[in-house]
Scaffold this active site. Structure first.
Site, PDB file in Angstrom:
ATOM      1  CG  ASP A  24      -0.257   0.003   2.535  1.00 15.01           C
ATOM      2  OD1 ASP A  24       0.720  -0.756   2.701  1.00 15.01           O
ATOM      3  OD2 ASP A  24      -0.683   0.758   3.442  1.00 15.01           O
ATOM      4  CD  GLU A  35       4.160   0.960   7.080  1.00 15.99           C
ATOM      5  OE1 GLU A  35       4.953   1.310   7.974  1.00 15.99           O
ATOM      6  OE2 GLU A  35       3.846   1.737   6.139  1.00 15.99           O
TER       7      GLU A  35
END
Length: 380
Positions: free
Chosen positions: A79, A138
Site C-alpha cells: 500500500d 502499513e
C-alpha cells in the site's frame, strides 16, 4: 531436484507494482502482480482478506518456499499514501528518466519488494525456509495488516527465526543506515465537558478551558527520561487544541486536545496512557480520555543479525551502516514479537513526496545486497 529459476526483470517488476494503483488499504491488482512473480520462483502463496469496515477489509500475502532449517523472512507493504496533485508524470504510470524511476511507491516500498523478489530468484536452491510477509495496510491504521499476518504465520507454524523489513532506511546514500529498533507511539484524545453560558454570568456556566489548560500545563512539564544508549529521549507533544467557539461573549461547553507521545523502550504505551489519564482526571474529573497505542518501542540488540546485514551492505557499497533507532514507526514493531528484526532499504529522501523516485542503480545494488544477505543466512 533443482529447477531453473524464472528470473524477473527488476525494473519491469518495480514498474508493474507501481502501475497497480494501491492507495492504502491495497488490494487486488498489485497483489496479482506480486503473486505471479513469486509463484514463478517456486513460492507457495497464501492471499487472504482480514477485517471489516471502517479499517478493512485488508488484503495480505504470505509466501513461503522450502521447509525446516533456518527460517528467514522479508517483510514489506504494497500500500502507498495518496499521491497528491502536481506530479510531473502520472504517479501510477512508472517512468524512467535518466537514472531515476518515478512513481508512487518507488521508494516506499515497492522498489525494495521488487529487489527482494529479484534476489530470491537468484537464490532459489537455498536450504531452510524463506518467506515474504506482505501487507496492504502499513500506511493506514495497520490493524488488519501485519498483525493478521503474524496470527496466520503462528497458526501455520511458520514463525521466522530472523526478519528483515525493507523500509527505506538510507538517509544520504544507499547503505548508510540500518534500523535496529523504533520508538513506540501513543495518541491521546482529551475532551473536557463544561456548561455553556454568557461570559457576564460565569456563575451560571462551567468553563472547561481552564481545567484543560491546567492539565496540559502539568503534562507539558513532564520529562519522561534522558534517553538510552540506543534511543533519544521520549517526548510528549500537544498536536491539537479545539474549542470551536465563534462567539466572543459565550463560555464554551466543551474543550478538547490531542497528544502524541513517542517513547523509547523505558516505557510502555498503556502505562503512559494511564499516567496522562490520571493527570487529566485530577484537573477535570469526568473528562473523556481516549488512549490509542499504535506500537510499542522495540530494540534488536546489535548482534548476529545486524552484523550479517551490515557485512552484506559493506561488501556491496563500501560503507558500514550506522545502527539507528530514529524515525517514525514501522511494521517491525509487530514483527519484533516473533523474532529479531532489522530494517534496511532505499534512500528515504522522496518517500511520501511529489515525484517520488528511486535510483535505478540503487535498486540494482539493493537487489545485490539482499542476495548477499540470503547467501550469508543460508550458508551451510
Amino acid at each position: 531436484m533443482s529447477h531453473p529459476a524464472i528470473m524477473p526483470d527488476l525494473i519491469e517488476l518495480t514498474k508493474a507494482l507501481i502501475d497497480a494503483e494501491s492507495v492504502t488499504p491495497a488490494r487486488g491488482a498489485v497483489f496479482d502482480v506480486m503473486e505471479a512473480a513469486l509463484v514463478a520462483q517456486g513460492f507457495e502463496v497464501d492471499r487472504f482478506m482480514a477485517g471489516e469496515a471502517p479499517d478493512g477489509p485488508v488484503e495480505n500475502l504470505l509466501a513461503a518456499r522450502g521447509s525446516g532449517g533456518t527460517h528467514f523472512a522479508f517483510a514489506g507493504h504494497l500500500d502507498v499514501v495518496p499521491p497528491g496533485s502536481g506530479w510531473e508524470s502520472d504517479p501510477f504510470a512508472a517512468e524512467v528518466r535518466g537514472d531515476l524511476l518515478y512513481g508512487r511507491g518507488a521508494v516506499d516500498m515497492k522498489g525494495a519488494i521488487a529487489a527482494f523478489t529479484h534476489a530470491a530468484a537468484r537464490h532459489r536452491d537455498h536450504p531452510g525456509t524463506l518467506s515474504l510477509i506482505i501487507t496492504g495496510d502499513e500506511e493506514g491504521p495497520a490493524i488488519y495488516g501485519t498483525r493478521a499476518l503474524i496470527d496466520r504465520m503462528v497458526a501455520r507454524g511458520l514463525a521466522p527465526d530472523l526478519c528483515l523489513v525493507g523500509e527505506p532506511t538510507s538517509a544520504n546514500r544507499l547503505g548508510d543506515t540500518l534500523k535496529i529498533g523504533r520508538r513506540g507511539s501513543v495518541n491521546i484524545w482529551i475532551t473536557v465537558e463544561g456548561r455553556q453560558g454568557h461570559v457576564a454570568y460565569p456563575h451560571l456556566a462551567n468553563n472547561p478551558i481552564p481545567r484543560l489548560v491546567a492539565a496540559l500545563s502539568e503534562i507539558e512539564a513532564i520529562k519522561l527520561d534522558e534517553g538510552t544508549d540506543w534511543f533519544q529521549p521520549s517526548n510528549i507533544e500537544v498536536t491539537d487544541l479545539n474549542v470551536g467557539n465563534p462567539a466572543t461573549n459565550v463560555i464554551p461547553a466543551r474543550a478538547a486536545a490531542r497528544l502524541s507521545i513517542r517513547f523509547n523502550d523505558l516505557h510502555r504505551g498503556d502505562e503512559l496512557g494511564a499516567r496522562i489519564t490520571d493527570i487529566v482526571q485530577r484537573h477535570a474529573p469526568g473528562a473523556i480520555v481516549d488512549v490509542r497505542v499504535s506500537g510499542e518501542a522495540f530494540l534488536t540488540e546489535p548482534g548476529a543479525l545486524s552484523s550479517l546485514v551490515s557485512d552484506a551492505v559493506e561488501a556491496r557499497t563500501g560503507i558500514r551502516p550506522e545502527l539507528s533507532t530514529s524515525g517514525g514507526t514501522s511494521d517491525a514493531r509487530f514483527l519484533s514479537r516473533l523474532c529479531p528484526v532489522v530494517e534496511f532499504g532505499l534512500l528515504n529522501a522522496t518517500m511520501h513526496k511529489l515525484d517520488e523516485a528511486v535510483s535505478v542503480t540503487d535498486l540494482q545494488t539493493l537487489s545485490e545486497i539482499y542476495g548477499d544477505i540470503l547467501a550469508r543466512v543460508f550458508t551451510p
